[in-house]
Design a protein around this motif. Structure first.
Motif, PDB file in Angstrom:
ATOM      1  N   ALA A   6       0.829  -1.211   0.000  1.00 25.79           N
ATOM      2  CA  ALA A   6       0.000   0.000   0.000  1.00 25.79           C
ATOM      3  C   ALA A   6       0.859   1.255   0.000  1.00 25.79           C
ATOM      4  N   ALA A   7       2.006   1.205   0.693  1.00 25.60           N
ATOM      5  CA  ALA A   7       2.884   2.372   0.774  1.00 25.60           C
ATOM      6  C   ALA A   7       3.803   2.497  -0.425  1.00 25.60           C
ATOM      7  N   THR A   8       3.996   1.411  -1.164  1.00 25.50           N
ATOM      8  CA  THR A   8       4.921   1.437  -2.310  1.00 25.50           C
ATOM      9  C   THR A   8       4.185   0.992  -3.568  1.00 25.50           C
ATOM     10  N   SER A   9       4.335  -0.281  -3.929  1.00 23.58           N
ATOM     11  CA  SER A   9       3.682  -0.815  -5.133  1.00 23.58           C
ATOM     12  C   SER A   9       3.712  -2.335  -5.068  1.00 23.58           C
ATOM     13  N   THR A  10       2.946  -2.958  -5.957  1.00 23.12           N
ATOM     14  CA  THR A  10       2.972  -4.421  -6.010  1.00 23.12           C
ATOM     15  C   THR A  10       4.342  -4.920  -6.458  1.00 23.12           C
ATOM     16  N   THR A  11       4.995  -4.185  -7.339  1.00 22.98           N
ATOM     17  CA  THR A  11       6.315  -4.620  -7.794  1.00 22.98           C
ATOM     18  C   THR A  11       7.308  -4.642  -6.642  1.00 22.98           C
ATOM     19  N   THR A  12       7.208  -3.667  -5.747  1.00 28.64           N
ATOM     20  CA  THR A  12       8.086  -3.673  -4.569  1.00 28.64           C
ATOM     21  C   THR A  12       7.849  -4.919  -3.730  1.00 28.64           C
ATOM     22  N   GLY A  13       6.580  -5.291  -3.559  1.00 36.48           N
ATOM     23  CA  GLY A  13       6.270  -6.502  -2.798  1.00 36.48           C
ATOM     24  C   GLY A  13       6.875  -7.740  -3.419  1.00 36.48           C
ATOM     25  N   PHE A  14       6.820  -7.834  -4.746  1.00 30.29           N
ATOM     26  CA  PHE A  14       7.397  -8.990  -5.421  1.00 30.29           C
ATOM     27  C   PHE A  14       8.927  -8.954  -5.368  1.00 30.29           C
ATOM     28  N   PHE A  15       9.518  -7.773  -5.437  1.00 31.89           N
ATOM     29  CA  PHE A  15      10.979  -7.673  -5.319  1.00 31.89           C
ATOM     30  C   PHE A  15      11.445  -8.118  -3.930  1.00 31.89           C
ATOM     31  N   VAL A  16      10.706  -7.706  -2.903  1.00 31.64           N
ATOM     32  CA  VAL A  16      11.048  -8.131  -1.542  1.00 31.64           C
ATOM     33  C   VAL A  16      10.926  -9.646  -1.420  1.00 31.64           C
ATOM     34  N   SER A  17       9.870 -10.214  -1.986  1.00 28.11           N
ATOM     35  CA  SER A  17       9.709 -11.671  -1.967  1.00 28.11           C
ATOM     36  C   SER A  17      10.853 -12.366  -2.689  1.00 28.11           C
ATOM     37  N   ALA A  18      11.279 -11.797  -3.829  1.00 23.42           N
ATOM     38  CA  ALA A  18      12.415 -12.364  -4.561  1.00 23.42           C
ATOM     39  C   ALA A  18      13.683 -12.304  -3.721  1.00 23.42           C
ATOM     40  N   ALA A  19      13.876 -11.195  -3.001  1.00 18.52           N
ATOM     41  CA  ALA A  19      15.063 -11.067  -2.148  1.00 18.52           C
ATOM     42  C   ALA A  19      15.046 -12.093  -1.020  1.00 18.52           C
ATOM     43  N   VAL A  20      13.868 -12.329  -0.462  1.00 17.84           N
ATOM     44  CA  VAL A  20      13.755 -13.337   0.599  1.00 17.84           C
ATOM     45  C   VAL A  20      14.083 -14.722   0.043  1.00 17.84           C
ATOM     46  N   SER A  21      13.579 -15.036  -1.141  1.00 14.90           N
ATOM     47  CA  SER A  21      13.896 -16.323  -1.758  1.00 14.90           C
ATOM     48  C   SER A  21      15.389 -16.442  -2.033  1.00 14.90           C
ATOM     49  N   ALA A  22      16.011 -15.340  -2.456  1.00 16.56           N
ATOM     50  CA  ALA A  22      17.453 -15.354  -2.713  1.00 16.56           C
ATOM     51  C   ALA A  22      18.222 -15.625  -1.431  1.00 16.56           C
TER      52      ALA A  22
END
Length: 401
Positions: A355-371
């Motif tokens: 909500a504070a950023t964007s859906t793409t930010t949420g997916f990037f954070v998820s990708a970083a967690v997976s990494a």
């Protein structure tokens, strides 16, 4: 092991029961807005109809483990199926929002028993290569259930939203089938009974595996909740297309991987399988965060389906190996707590971020967690003692050749 534990009929009942876990809230999605309008509640309140049972599963799963420790698998499984059917089917007749929420909490208790008991039974009844095949089949059954039951619920919901809840009544005939087929297993009287904290101290590796379950559950619900929003941003709004990208595509690939998992497991070790699963998730999240071409995006359901088809049987077995047979019931039930706690927490964690950023930010954070998870797994050559033995045997075989 008693002969009837390996019976194809027993396995069929366990696989059929395994299809029930994924339809806790999925079958209600098509009629959720109708229910909200009928009761005149807010969207947040309506959301609890989908997530309330997850909270009940997370809380009651440890109790299920204690029941299995004391009574064996048979009667907790049968009782869980009955509660599942009656608690879920109560939506056929309830006429108020509080009554519906109460029925969802009761349903969650039954779902916790079904989830834990099917897991414990498959781990206890099957060993070695047969267990690998069975766990793969379980992934397939779960994925198929995620396709069939919501479709049936949607068809029934076309008549009235109450009719959708009739799907849950499948728990009753499955309970009767379990009465006739499940072996009368009982826990050993000398089996140690320990609390959650004591178990973590005895088997510290479980902390890592439960943490993995929580993280994966959080990430999967990021897809379920926020992927439709991301797809709408890039012009994909058709319900059919959204279902392909969000549910159907991944479920089909997971089903195929589950059927082949036994053969895959004979060739690859647990560390390699985990790296493949986590790497697939990382790439999938990156694609969702960066790509806007619909054709390219079709790669992501395949990636997540492949990763899920590997991750779920691997993680289930690794928890069991970390706990040992003497703590199997408690450890498997706590997996349910970890998974559904992660699902419940997902919108609370990622909702404010997106909500504070964007859906793409949420997916990037998820990708970083997976990494990060991929890095952790990569730095560990072996995961369990049995895996270390496999690596040693492979080295010996290659040297001998």
């Amino acid at each position: 092991m008693q002969g009837n534990e390996r019976s194809p009929v027993v396995l069929a009942v366990l696989l059929a029961a395994s299809t029930l876990g994924v339809m806790g809230g999925a079958i209600l999605v098509p009629v959720l807005e109708v229910i909200r309008g009928d009761f005149g509640v807010t969207g947040t309140a309506a959301g609890f109809i989908l997530t309330g049972h997850g909270f009940a599963i997370a809380v009651s799963s440890p109790l299920v483990g204690r029941l299995v420790d004391r009574w064996g698998i048979r009667w907790p499984m049968i009782g869980g199926l009955v509660v599942y059917g009656l608690g879920g089917g109560a939506g056929l007749v309830v006429t108020s929002y509080p009554a519906l929420i109460a029925s969802r909490l009761v349903f969650g208790i039954g779902a916790a028993a079904v989830f834990s008991c099917t897991t414990i039974a498959m781990l206890a009844f099957y060993q070695g290569k047969l267990r690998d095949r069975v766990m793969g089949w379980r992934s397939t059954a779960t994925s198929v259930g995620g396709l069939i039951w919501p479709l049936l619920g949607g068809v029934l919901g076309g008549m009235t939203w109450h009719a959708t809840f009739a799907v849950y009544l499948i728990g009753i005939p499955l309970a009767l089938a379990a009465v006739w087929t499940l072996p009368n297993t009982t826990a050993r009287s000398d089996r140690p009974r320990v609390g959650v904290i004591r178990l973590m101290r005895l088997r510290p590796a479980l902390i890592g595996w439960y943490s993995l379950w929580i993280i994966i559950a959080v990430q999967m619900y990021v897809l379920a909740i926020f992927l439709p929003q991301r797809l709408a941003e890039i012009g994909i709004r058709s319900p059919v297309l959204v279902s392909i990208y969000a549910v159907v595509g991944a479920s089909l690939i997971t089903s195929l991987v589950g059927l082949a998992y036994g053969r895959i497991r004979t060739r690859l070790s647990y560390p390699v399988l985990l790296r493949l699963a986590l790497g697939s998730a990382m790439v999938g999240f990156l694609i969702y965060g960066t790509v806007s071409q619909p054709i390219v995006l079709l790669l992501t359901p395949a990636l997540f389906g492949f990763g899920n088809g590997i991750l779920f049987p691997v993680a289930t077995v690794l928890v069991d190996e970390a706990a040992g047979p003497e703590h199997r019931a408690r450890a498997a039930s706590l997996s349910g707590t970890a998974i559904f706690a992660g699902q419940f927490a997902s919108p609370l964690l990622f909702g404010p971020l997106i909500a504070a950023t964007s859906t793409t930010t949420g997916f990037f954070v998820s990708a970083a967690v997976s990494a990060l998870l991929l890095l952790i797994v990569t730095t560990r050559r072996t995961i369990t003692s049995s895996d270390a033995a496999e690596e040693s045997q492979r080295t010996h075989d290659s040297t001998s050749a």
